[in-house]
Write a protein that holds these residues in place. Structure first.
Motif, PDB file in Angstrom:
ATOM      1  N   ARG A 126       0.841  -1.204   0.000  1.00 49.73           N
ATOM      2  CA  ARG A 126       0.000   0.000   0.000  1.00 49.73           C
ATOM      3  C   ARG A 126       0.874   1.252   0.000  1.00 49.73           C
ATOM      4  O   ARG A 126       0.646   2.181  -0.765  1.00 49.73           O
ATOM      5  N   TYR A 127       1.902   1.250   0.845  1.00 54.42           N
ATOM      6  CA  TYR A 127       2.795   2.410   0.931  1.00 54.42           C
ATOM      7  C   TYR A 127       3.535   2.606  -0.387  1.00 54.42           C
ATOM      8  O   TYR A 127       3.694   3.725  -0.869  1.00 54.42           O
ATOM      9  N   GLU A 128       4.008   1.492  -0.973  1.00 56.70           N
ATOM     10  CA  GLU A 128       4.758   1.617  -2.233  1.00 56.70           C
ATOM     11  C   GLU A 128       3.858   2.124  -3.363  1.00 56.70           C
ATOM     12  O   GLU A 128       4.280   2.937  -4.174  1.00 56.70           O
ATOM     13  N   ASN A 129       2.596   1.662  -3.364  1.00 59.25           N
ATOM     14  CA  ASN A 129       1.666   2.167  -4.380  1.00 59.25           C
ATOM     15  C   ASN A 129       1.435   3.664  -4.238  1.00 59.25           C
ATOM     16  O   ASN A 129       1.302   4.382  -5.222  1.00 59.25           O
ATOM     17  N   ARG A 130       1.383   4.128  -2.987  1.00 57.51           N
ATOM     18  CA  ARG A 130       1.206   5.580  -2.764  1.00 57.51           C
ATOM     19  C   ARG A 130       2.422   6.336  -3.275  1.00 57.51           C
ATOM     20  O   ARG A 130       2.305   7.423  -3.834  1.00 57.51           O
ATOM     21  N   LEU A 131       3.594   5.727  -3.092  1.00 56.94           N
ATOM     22  CA  LEU A 131       4.828   6.351  -3.549  1.00 56.94           C
ATOM     23  C   LEU A 131       4.827   6.484  -5.076  1.00 56.94           C
ATOM     24  O   LEU A 131       5.188   7.530  -5.631  1.00 56.94           O
ATOM     25  N   TYR A 132       4.400   5.421  -5.769  1.00 54.00           N
ATOM     26  CA  TYR A 132       4.308   5.490  -7.240  1.00 54.00           C
ATOM     27  C   TYR A 132       3.332   6.585  -7.634  1.00 54.00           C
ATOM     28  O   TYR A 132       3.559   7.348  -8.570  1.00 54.00           O
ATOM     29  N   LYS A 133       2.218   6.655  -6.893  1.00 50.02           N
ATOM     30  CA  LYS A 133       1.183   7.650  -7.206  1.00 50.02           C
ATOM     31  C   LYS A 133       1.759   9.069  -7.066  1.00 50.02           C
ATOM     32  O   LYS A 133       1.533   9.920  -7.921  1.00 50.02           O
ATOM     33  N   ILE A 134       2.497   9.301  -5.982  1.00 51.46           N
ATOM     34  CA  ILE A 134       3.086  10.627  -5.755  1.00 51.46           C
ATOM     35  C   ILE A 134       4.064  10.960  -6.886  1.00 51.46           C
ATOM     36  O   ILE A 134       4.079  12.076  -7.410  1.00 51.46           O
ATOM     37  N   ALA A 135       4.867   9.970  -7.291  1.00 52.81           N
ATOM     38  CA  ALA A 135       5.817  10.197  -8.383  1.00 52.81           C
ATOM     39  C   ALA A 135       5.065  10.555  -9.672  1.00 52.81           C
ATOM     40  O   ALA A 135       5.495  11.429 -10.432  1.00 52.81           O
ATOM     41  N   ARG A 136       3.922   9.889  -9.908  1.00 50.82           N
ATOM     42  CA  ARG A 136       3.122  10.205 -11.099  1.00 50.82           C
ATOM     43  C   ARG A 136       2.565  11.619 -11.015  1.00 50.82           C
ATOM     44  O   ARG A 136       2.625  12.387 -11.974  1.00 50.82           O
ATOM     45  N   LEU A 137       2.022  11.977  -9.838  1.00 48.76           N
ATOM     46  CA  LEU A 137       1.460  13.320  -9.646  1.00 48.76           C
ATOM     47  C   LEU A 137       2.528  14.393  -9.866  1.00 48.76           C
ATOM     48  O   LEU A 137       2.243  15.476 -10.368  1.00 48.76           O
ATOM     49  N   ALA A 138       3.759  14.081  -9.463  1.00 49.21           N
ATOM     50  CA  ALA A 138       4.841  15.076  -9.541  1.00 49.21           C
ATOM     51  C   ALA A 138       5.279  15.326 -10.978  1.00 49.21           C
ATOM     52  O   ALA A 138       5.851  16.378 -11.282  1.00 49.21           O
ATOM     53  N   GLY A 139       5.027  14.368 -11.868  1.00 51.15           N
ATOM     54  CA  GLY A 139       5.391  14.547 -13.277  1.00 51.15           C
ATOM     55  C   GLY A 139       6.873  14.823 -13.434  1.00 51.15           C
ATOM     56  O   GLY A 139       7.707  14.108 -12.877  1.00 51.15           O
ATOM     57  N   ASP A 140       7.183  15.909 -14.169  1.00 50.55           N
ATOM     58  CA  ASP A 140       8.586  16.253 -14.442  1.00 50.55           C
ATOM     59  C   ASP A 140       9.369  16.614 -13.184  1.00 50.55           C
ATOM     60  O   ASP A 140      10.589  16.586 -13.174  1.00 50.55           O
ATOM     61  N   LEU A 141       8.642  16.992 -12.132  1.00 56.02           N
ATOM     62  CA  LEU A 141       9.333  17.418 -10.898  1.00 56.02           C
ATOM     63  C   LEU A 141       9.773  16.241 -10.040  1.00 56.02           C
ATOM     64  O   LEU A 141      10.511  16.411  -9.074  1.00 56.02           O
ATOM     65  N   GLY A 142       9.305  15.028 -10.367  1.00 58.65           N
ATOM     66  CA  GLY A 142       9.585  13.884  -9.490  1.00 58.65           C
ATOM     67  C   GLY A 142      10.448  12.820 -10.136  1.00 58.65           C
ATOM     68  O   GLY A 142      10.413  12.621 -11.347  1.00 58.65           O
ATOM     69  N   GLN A 143      11.250  12.164  -9.316  1.00 56.63           N
ATOM     70  CA  GLN A 143      12.010  11.020  -9.794  1.00 56.63           C
ATOM     71  C   GLN A 143      12.040   9.955  -8.705  1.00 56.63           C
ATOM     72  O   GLN A 143      12.495  10.213  -7.588  1.00 56.63           O
ATOM     73  N   LEU A 144      11.521   8.775  -9.070  1.00 61.05           N
ATOM     74  CA  LEU A 144      11.500   7.668  -8.109  1.00 61.05           C
ATOM     75  C   LEU A 144      12.495   6.630  -8.580  1.00 61.05           C
ATOM     76  O   LEU A 144      12.465   6.227  -9.736  1.00 61.05           O
ATOM     77  N   LYS A 145      13.408   6.233  -7.697  1.00 66.62           N
ATOM     78  CA  LYS A 145      14.311   5.157  -8.117  1.00 66.62           C
ATOM     79  C   LYS A 145      14.684   4.267  -6.943  1.00 66.62           C
ATOM     80  O   LYS A 145      14.599   4.677  -5.785  1.00 66.62           O
TER      81      LYS A 145
END
Ligand code: ZN
Length: 317
Positions: free
Chosen positions: A12-31
């Motif tokens: 659940r937490y990891e899915n929220r993290l992916y969601k936040i990265a998607r919302l952030a668009g160009d401003l976000g980077q998840l790795k």
């Protein structure tokens, strides 16, 4: 043992993290920046890092946020994820500042994913990461301050630096140690200890004041301005321990003799007052380290304002 409920929670937490990265668009980077220690059945859990902000700000003006060092203290993870999501779901000053490149957020929201999945404080090998840096504390509390007897008992220091601790060290060195802002703050969110909330700074391993004691006191006053529930103090005013990861990083940065000040803070969300109201919570491990469900939502909202101030610290100072 990996627990199905723990695994679902981690998911659940990891899915929220992916969601936040998607919302952030160009401003976000998840790795992925590392792996947990292997569990007995050979499972390794990925450790993720999220950066939010313009590339130049990530390099020059980063602010660090960390949670999930202890696998049972899930309220810290939720407080952090809620704040990160709110930046994009309810845009305000923080998003404006991120877009302008005034600062960037670099974070590891779940440093100990194996602990979350296995519903335990320690990592999959029984090591308490916040006792694992290898530094011996001076007059550290017996047992609670870290022990070398057995991984089957709590507060085990481990025989070597764990993969999760190494991941944190590498991440902090890479992202924060060469920052150009005058203050380089990082906040590590925990929960459990105490009747009220604490905002701690080094040292955790000795009672002498750290070289930035005065700066810490001033900074804490700014951070806690509208937060009467949070009491700022040097961590050793509460207790001293062996192997604190932040003591290690703080001392390492001091030795670099750089002009900016690297300021690691720990926010300890106190949950013992809840236990006093409802002593049955003492019988449940999660109950000891997390507020009850009905006050959890309120707790999470309360810290949004605090985290907003924290990431804007260089502007507010
Ligand atoms: Zn903790």
């Amino acid at each position: 043992m990996i627990s199905l409920r723990g695994l679902k929670r981690l998911n659940r937490y990891e899915n929220r993290l992916y969601k936040i990265a998607r919302l952030a668009g160009d401003l976000g980077q998840l790795k992925q920046v590392g792996y947990s220690r292997k569990s007995k059945n050979g499972f390794r859990f990925p450790v993720y890092a999220l950066t939010l902000g313009k590339k130049s700000a990530v390099r020059k003006y980063p602010v660090g946020l960390v949670a999930g060092v202890h696998g049972l203290e899930t309220v810290g993870v939720r407080v952090l994820l809620d704040f990160l999501e709110s930046i994009f779901a309810e845009p305000g000053q923080v998003l404006k500042d991120l877009k302008k490149g005034k600062f960037a957020i670099v974070c590891i929201p779940i440093l100990n994913p194996g602990g979350v999945a296995m519903k335990r404080r320690s990592n999959p090998d029984g090591v308490d990461l916040m006792r694992n840096s290898g530094v011996d504390g001076e007059s550290a509390m017996a047992f609670f301050g870290g022990q070398k007897l057995s991984p089957h008992l709590p507060y085990y220091r481990g025989k070597s630096l764990q993969p999760e601790s190494r991941t944190l060290f590498a991440f902090i060195r890479e992202h924060l140690f060469s920052a150009r802002s005058s203050l380089i703050p990082v906040l590590d969110i925990h929960s459990g200890f105490g009747m009220r909330d604490s905002l701690w700074w080094p040292y955790a391993g000795k009672t002498e004041p750290c070289p930035d004691q005065n700066l810490y006191e001033r900074t804490a006053r700014i951070l806690c301005q509208d937060q009467p529930g949070i009491v700022p103090e040097s961590q050793s005013d509460a207790y001293t321990i062996h192997g604190d990861l932040w003591d290690f990083l703080y001392s390492e940065f001091q030795a670099l003799n750089r002009k900016p000040r690297f300021l690691p803070f720990t926010l300890e969300i106190g949950t013992w007052a809840e236990i006093k109201k409802e002593p049955g919570r003492l019988l449940s491990r999660r109950g000891l380290f997390n507020p009850p469900p009905e006050s959890k939502a309120e707790t999470i909202l309360r810290y949004r304002a605090f985290l907003e101030r924290f990431v804007r610290l260089n502007e507010l100072y």
